[in-house]
Motif scaffolding. Structure first.
Motif, short mmCIF file in Angstrom:
data_model
loop_
_atom_site.label_atom_id
_atom_site.label_comp_id
_atom_site.label_asym_id
_atom_site.label_seq_id
_atom_site.Cartn_x
_atom_site.Cartn_y
_atom_site.Cartn_z
N LEU A 14 -33.31 -58.36 4.63
CA LEU A 14 -32.90 -57.78 5.91
C LEU A 14 -31.53 -57.12 5.84
CD1 LEU A 14 -30.74 -59.66 7.85
CD2 LEU A 14 -32.62 -61.22 7.47
N ALA A 15 -30.74 -57.41 4.81
CA ALA A 15 -29.41 -56.81 4.70
C ALA A 15 -29.42 -55.49 3.94
CB ALA A 15 -28.46 -57.79 4.01
N CYS A 16 -30.07 -55.45 2.77
CA CYS A 16 -30.00 -54.24 1.94
C CYS A 16 -31.32 -53.46 1.90
CB CYS A 16 -29.58 -54.58 0.52
SG CYS A 16 -30.78 -55.54 -0.43
N GLY A 17 -32.41 -54.08 2.36
CA GLY A 17 -33.70 -53.39 2.39
C GLY A 17 -34.48 -53.45 1.09
N ASP A 18 -33.94 -54.07 0.06
CA ASP A 18 -34.66 -54.18 -1.20
C ASP A 18 -35.86 -55.11 -1.06
OD1 ASP A 18 -32.80 -52.55 -2.39
OD2 ASP A 18 -31.85 -54.12 -3.59
N GLU A 19 -36.92 -54.79 -1.78
CA GLU A 19 -38.07 -55.69 -1.85
C GLU A 19 -37.90 -56.56 -3.07
OE1 GLU A 19 -41.94 -54.76 -1.01
OE2 GLU A 19 -41.46 -53.60 0.76
N VAL A 20 -38.01 -57.86 -2.88
CA VAL A 20 -37.88 -58.82 -3.98
C VAL A 20 -39.01 -59.82 -3.89
CG1 VAL A 20 -35.37 -58.61 -4.17
CG2 VAL A 20 -36.33 -60.30 -2.64
N THR A 21 -39.30 -60.48 -5.00
CA THR A 21 -40.32 -61.53 -4.95
C THR A 21 -39.79 -62.67 -4.10
OG1 THR A 21 -39.51 -62.56 -6.97
CG2 THR A 21 -41.30 -60.96 -7.20
N ARG A 22 -40.68 -63.36 -3.45
CA ARG A 22 -40.31 -64.45 -2.56
C ARG A 22 -39.48 -65.50 -3.29
NH1 ARG A 22 -38.25 -67.54 -0.48
NH2 ARG A 22 -38.77 -68.98 1.16
N SER A 23 -39.78 -65.72 -4.56
CA SER A 23 -39.05 -66.73 -5.33
C SER A 23 -37.59 -66.34 -5.56
CB SER A 23 -39.74 -66.99 -6.66
OG SER A 23 -39.73 -65.82 -7.45
N LYS A 24 -37.26 -65.06 -5.40
CA LYS A 24 -35.89 -64.58 -5.60
C LYS A 24 -35.22 -64.26 -4.28
CE LYS A 24 -36.64 -62.97 -10.23
NZ LYS A 24 -36.54 -61.88 -11.18
N ALA A 25 -35.71 -64.84 -3.20
CA ALA A 25 -35.15 -64.58 -1.87
C ALA A 25 -34.77 -65.89 -1.20
CB ALA A 25 -36.18 -63.84 -1.01
N ARG A 26 -33.99 -65.78 -0.16
CA ARG A 26 -33.59 -66.93 0.66
C ARG A 26 -34.08 -66.70 2.09
NH1 ARG A 26 -33.18 -68.93 -3.59
NH2 ARG A 26 -31.26 -69.52 -4.64
N GLU A 27 -34.59 -67.75 2.72
CA GLU A 27 -35.04 -67.64 4.11
C GLU A 27 -33.84 -67.54 5.03
OE1 GLU A 27 -37.40 -71.11 4.82
OE2 GLU A 27 -39.22 -70.13 4.08
N TYR A 28 -34.00 -66.75 6.09
CA TYR A 28 -32.97 -66.63 7.11
C TYR A 28 -33.64 -66.79 8.46
CZ TYR A 28 -29.39 -64.80 10.17
OH TYR A 28 -28.47 -64.67 11.18
N ASP A 29 -33.12 -67.70 9.26
CA ASP A 29 -33.65 -67.92 10.60
C ASP A 29 -32.59 -67.50 11.60
OD1 ASP A 29 -34.84 -68.78 12.92
OD2 ASP A 29 -34.50 -70.89 12.55
#
Length: 97
Positions: A14-29
């Motif tokens: 949501l910050a930079c718009g890059d698509e990454v695999t879910r395993s390389k991302a952090r959830e944000y609520d």
């Protein structure tokens, strides 16, 4: 139990718009309660954007953003509402001399 995720699932940061695999991302609520998972869809941040965040508590910030309709109105309308809400709760900001 939560369903397992595959390593090929991609999410958008949501910050930079890059698509990454879910395993390389952090959830944000955006409501600040990532542990209450019922009927919730999370947004995601890539690891580098997540690392750049301030990780200090932001107790009331998320409530003010939701009340100010962040992401739901124009930037001008949001900023106006946000500033009004902050001034009502905490007073006006004044420069120190």
């Amino acid at each position: 139990m939560w369903p397992s995720r595959t390593n090929t699932e991609t999410v958008t940061c949501l910050a930079c718009g890059d698509e990454v695999t879910r395993s390389k991302a952090r959830e944000y609520d955006k409501h600040g309660d990532r542990w209450d998972r019922d009927d919730k869809e999370f947004e995601h941040l890539c690891k580098s954007c997540h690392d750049e965040l301030c990780h200090y508590p932001r107790d009331e910030l998320e409530d003010v953003l939701v009340e100010s309709r962040a992401g739901e109105t124009s930037q001008t309308a949001f900023l106006s509402t946000y500033l009004e809400t902050v001034e009502e709760r905490y007073g006006t900001l004044e420069e120190e001399s």
